[in-house]
Design a protein around this motif. Structure first.
Motif, mmCIF file in Angstrom:
data_model
loop_
_atom_site.group_PDB
_atom_site.id
_atom_site.type_symbol
_atom_site.label_atom_id
_atom_site.label_comp_id
_atom_site.label_asym_id
_atom_site.label_seq_id
_atom_site.Cartn_x
_atom_site.Cartn_y
_atom_site.Cartn_z
ATOM 1 N N PHE A 181 0.923 -1.348 0.058
ATOM 2 C CA PHE A 181 0.148 0.048 -0.169
ATOM 3 C C PHE A 181 0.965 1.228 0.071
ATOM 4 C CE2 PHE A 181 -2.774 -3.192 2.360
ATOM 5 C CZ PHE A 181 -3.898 -3.247 1.266
ATOM 6 N N VAL A 182 0.317 2.420 -0.317
ATOM 7 C CA VAL A 182 1.045 3.544 -0.369
ATOM 8 C C VAL A 182 -0.071 4.524 0.130
ATOM 9 C CG1 VAL A 182 2.679 3.203 -2.202
ATOM 10 C CG2 VAL A 182 0.703 4.040 -3.020
ATOM 11 N N LEU A 183 0.347 5.634 1.008
ATOM 12 C CA LEU A 183 -0.241 6.762 1.201
ATOM 13 C C LEU A 183 -0.027 7.815 0.249
ATOM 14 C CD1 LEU A 183 -1.960 8.466 3.539
ATOM 15 C CD2 LEU A 183 0.236 9.034 4.304
ATOM 16 N N VAL A 184 -1.117 8.529 -0.398
ATOM 17 C CA VAL A 184 -1.017 9.363 -1.569
ATOM 18 C C VAL A 184 -1.625 10.568 -1.182
ATOM 19 C CG1 VAL A 184 -0.486 7.393 -3.201
ATOM 20 C CG2 VAL A 184 -2.899 8.379 -2.724
ATOM 21 N N GLY A 185 -1.278 11.812 -1.820
ATOM 22 C CA GLY A 185 -2.033 12.977 -1.482
ATOM 23 C C GLY A 185 -1.646 14.034 -2.535
ATOM 24 N N PRO A 186 -2.175 15.255 -2.213
ATOM 25 C CA PRO A 186 -2.013 16.161 -3.160
ATOM 26 C C PRO A 186 -0.458 16.471 -3.055
ATOM 27 C CG PRO A 186 -3.012 17.326 -1.433
ATOM 28 C CD PRO A 186 -3.085 15.615 -1.038
ATOM 29 N N ALA A 187 0.269 16.921 -4.489
ATOM 30 C CA ALA A 187 1.580 17.230 -4.525
ATOM 31 C C ALA A 187 2.032 18.277 -3.381
ATOM 32 C CB ALA A 187 1.987 17.717 -5.917
ATOM 33 N N SER A 188 1.094 19.233 -3.231
ATOM 34 C CA SER A 188 1.469 20.502 -2.316
ATOM 35 C C SER A 188 1.781 19.795 -0.901
ATOM 36 C CB SER A 188 0.311 21.486 -2.296
ATOM 37 O OG SER A 188 -0.768 20.923 -2.157
ATOM 38 N N ASP A 189 1.021 18.670 -0.449
ATOM 39 C CA ASP A 189 1.521 18.004 0.755
ATOM 40 C C ASP A 189 1.300 18.993 1.954
ATOM 41 O OD1 ASP A 189 2.127 15.987 2.774
ATOM 42 O OD2 ASP A 189 4.062 16.640 2.579
ATOM 43 N N PRO A 190 -0.336 19.323 2.019
ATOM 44 C CA PRO A 190 -0.536 20.229 3.130
ATOM 45 C C PRO A 190 -0.482 19.778 4.530
ATOM 46 C CG PRO A 190 -2.490 19.453 2.097
ATOM 47 C CD PRO A 190 -1.194 19.202 1.147
ATOM 48 N N ALA A 191 -0.235 18.474 4.746
ATOM 49 C CA ALA A 191 -0.066 17.963 6.088
ATOM 50 C C ALA A 191 1.298 17.609 6.311
ATOM 51 C CB ALA A 191 -0.712 16.528 6.290
ATOM 52 N N GLY A 192 2.437 17.935 5.245
ATOM 53 C CA GLY A 192 3.719 17.852 5.582
ATOM 54 C C GLY A 192 4.280 16.445 5.811
ATOM 55 N N VAL A 193 3.829 15.446 5.166
ATOM 56 C CA VAL A 193 4.070 14.104 5.504
ATOM 57 C C VAL A 193 5.009 13.426 4.429
ATOM 58 C CG1 VAL A 193 2.001 13.808 6.910
ATOM 59 C CG2 VAL A 193 1.879 13.149 4.486
ATOM 60 N N LYS A 194 5.198 14.033 3.306
ATOM 61 C CA LYS A 194 5.869 13.383 2.378
ATOM 62 C C LYS A 194 7.266 13.131 2.732
ATOM 63 C CE LYS A 194 6.654 14.068 -2.614
ATOM 64 N NZ LYS A 194 6.837 14.762 -3.871
ATOM 65 N N GLY A 195 7.728 11.853 2.108
ATOM 66 C CA GLY A 195 9.012 11.400 2.337
ATOM 67 C C GLY A 195 9.161 10.429 3.410
ATOM 68 N N GLY A 196 8.281 10.460 4.554
ATOM 69 C CA GLY A 196 8.373 9.553 5.569
ATOM 70 C C GLY A 196 8.192 8.099 5.307
ATOM 71 N N ARG A 197 8.657 7.379 6.154
ATOM 72 C CA ARG A 197 8.604 5.900 6.356
ATOM 73 C C ARG A 197 7.752 5.166 7.280
ATOM 74 N NH1 ARG A 197 11.777 3.302 2.440
ATOM 75 N NH2 ARG A 197 11.662 1.301 3.281
ATOM 76 N N ASP A 198 6.981 6.021 8.320
ATOM 77 C CA ASP A 198 6.537 5.678 9.082
ATOM 78 C C ASP A 198 4.773 6.300 9.130
ATOM 79 O OD1 ASP A 198 4.975 5.403 11.895
ATOM 80 O OD2 ASP A 198 6.783 5.880 12.903
ATOM 81 N N LEU A 199 4.109 5.139 8.672
ATOM 82 C CA LEU A 199 2.841 5.428 8.191
ATOM 83 C C LEU A 199 1.815 6.002 9.312
ATOM 84 C CD1 LEU A 199 0.302 5.250 5.991
ATOM 85 C CD2 LEU A 199 0.070 3.197 6.800
ATOM 86 N N LEU A 200 1.681 5.476 10.435
ATOM 87 C CA LEU A 200 1.205 5.939 11.534
ATOM 88 C C LEU A 200 1.495 7.202 11.976
ATOM 89 C CD1 LEU A 200 0.944 2.527 14.076
ATOM 90 C CD2 LEU A 200 -0.206 3.182 12.204
ATOM 91 N N ALA A 201 2.918 7.619 11.984
ATOM 92 C CA ALA A 201 3.382 8.938 12.339
ATOM 93 C C ALA A 201 2.576 10.061 11.322
ATOM 94 C CB ALA A 201 4.798 9.287 12.217
ATOM 95 N N ALA A 202 2.493 9.770 10.060
ATOM 96 C CA ALA A 202 1.908 10.276 8.796
ATOM 97 C C ALA A 202 0.352 10.739 9.300
ATOM 98 C CB ALA A 202 2.452 9.795 7.424
ATOM 99 N N LEU A 203 -0.286 9.551 9.495
ATOM 100 C CA LEU A 203 -1.758 9.681 9.746
ATOM 101 C C LEU A 203 -1.884 10.288 11.023
ATOM 102 C CD1 LEU A 203 -2.854 5.766 9.015
ATOM 103 C CD2 LEU A 203 -3.102 7.944 7.509
ATOM 104 N N ARG A 204 -1.164 10.529 11.831
ATOM 105 C CA ARG A 204 -1.410 11.267 13.021
ATOM 106 C C ARG A 204 -1.334 12.833 12.810
ATOM 107 N NH1 ARG A 204 2.195 7.464 15.643
ATOM 108 N NH2 ARG A 204 1.030 6.318 17.161
ATOM 109 N N LYS A 205 -0.541 12.958 11.827
ATOM 110 C CA LYS A 205 -0.496 14.496 11.194
ATOM 111 C C LYS A 205 -1.716 14.878 10.531
ATOM 112 C CE LYS A 205 4.499 15.093 10.988
ATOM 113 N NZ LYS A 205 5.687 15.338 10.175
#
Length: 272
Positions: free
Chosen positions: A109-133
């Motif tokens: 699976f991959v977490l995808v989103g807008p290229a502008s990345d308003p949540a600031g999660v791009k480039g991470g490898r910790d999915l749970l940390a990204a979802l918290r943001k």
């Protein structure tokens, strides 16, 4: 000849039946329920013609979420089921609805989103940390909401962190993966997708991969024959042929040979 039947939102079974000319016997039919990712990615169009030609079988494909695919199998509406929801698969077999389950392939699976990345999660490898943001910030998330394998995995991630975006920012679509990717693109939202479908739709949506490579995002697929003791009308012989072929050296090589833009999208497991 491969027949495809897509389910959207309803549980009504729609089967496309081929009518043979009066002077010819119709080829045997194998009814396969499967997750939308195998259809949307183009994998089945790559795989099944070779199987049909070898065994003289016509495969009717019913592409739905994994939960609905298993329900069709449980009701005896299909002969074999190919899905990616391991806990549900094991429960299906344990309850006596299916037999002969085998691992077929895996991807992620991959977490995808807008290229502008308003949540600031791009480039991470910790999915749970990204979802918290994503949950904490004013951004939207689109969920499959359809009891698919992807939907079940996504919900397990939110459960693991004990939160998710509030109502109004967490949108349950009740749609297939391709449609959810389009919806996320229109709304500037994030979503979780199987890599194969994202690879097929990503360029059209403009969504970018935000997080990948987390071991939690491993995505295995299994195939199970419907138990003929429960449903005597099923074509168990053809179901076994498909299972044996997909897990044979020829089938494994055919799976590995499916690529998009030069990239392999599904990987057969190591030989036993």
């Amino acid at each position: 000849m491969l027949k495809r039947v897509m389910f959207k939102r309803t549980g009504v079974l729609l089967a496309a039946l081929a009518l043979a000319a009066p002077c010819f016997a119709a080829p045997p039919v194998l009814r396969l329920s499967t997750t939308t990712s195998t259809e949307n990615s183009g994998l089945l169009a790559h795989l099944l013609p070779a199987f049909e030609a070898r065994y003289g079988v016509t495969v009717h494909v019913l592409a739905v979420g994994s939960g609905k695919a298993l329900a069709l199998a449980r009701n005896g509406d299909v002969d074999v089921v190919l899905v990616h929801a391991r806990a549900a698969e094991d429960a299906f077999v344990a309850a006596g609805h299916g037999v002969g389950r085998r691992d077929v392939m895996y991807n992620d699976f991959v977490l995808v989103g807008p290229a502008s990345d308003p949540a600031g999660v791009k480039g991470g490898r910790d999915l749970l940390a990204a979802l918290r943001k994503i949950a904490a910030r004013g951004v939207k998330f689109v969920s499959r909401g359809d009891d698919s394998g992807t939907d079940l995995m996504e919900k397990s991630y939110w459960k693991a962190i004990g939160t998710r975006p509030p109502a109004g920012r967490y949108l349950s679509a009740g749609l297939g993966m391709g449609e959810v990717l389009n919806m996320a693109a229109e709304l500037g939202a994030y979503t979780i997708a199987d890599r194969a479908t994202y690879s097929s739709y990503g360029a059209r949506t403009g969504l970018a991969v935000m997080v990948e490579g987390d071991a939690r995002m491993f995505n295995p697929y299994g195939i199970i024959a419907v138990n003929p003791a429960r449903h005597k009308h099923v074509n168990h012989a053809a179901a076994r042929r498909l299972i044996d072929w997909l897990t044979s050296p020829e089938g494994r090589q055919t799976i590995a040979g499916f690529r998009r833009d030069g990239r392999q999208l599904f990987f057969p497991p190591a030989p036993p």
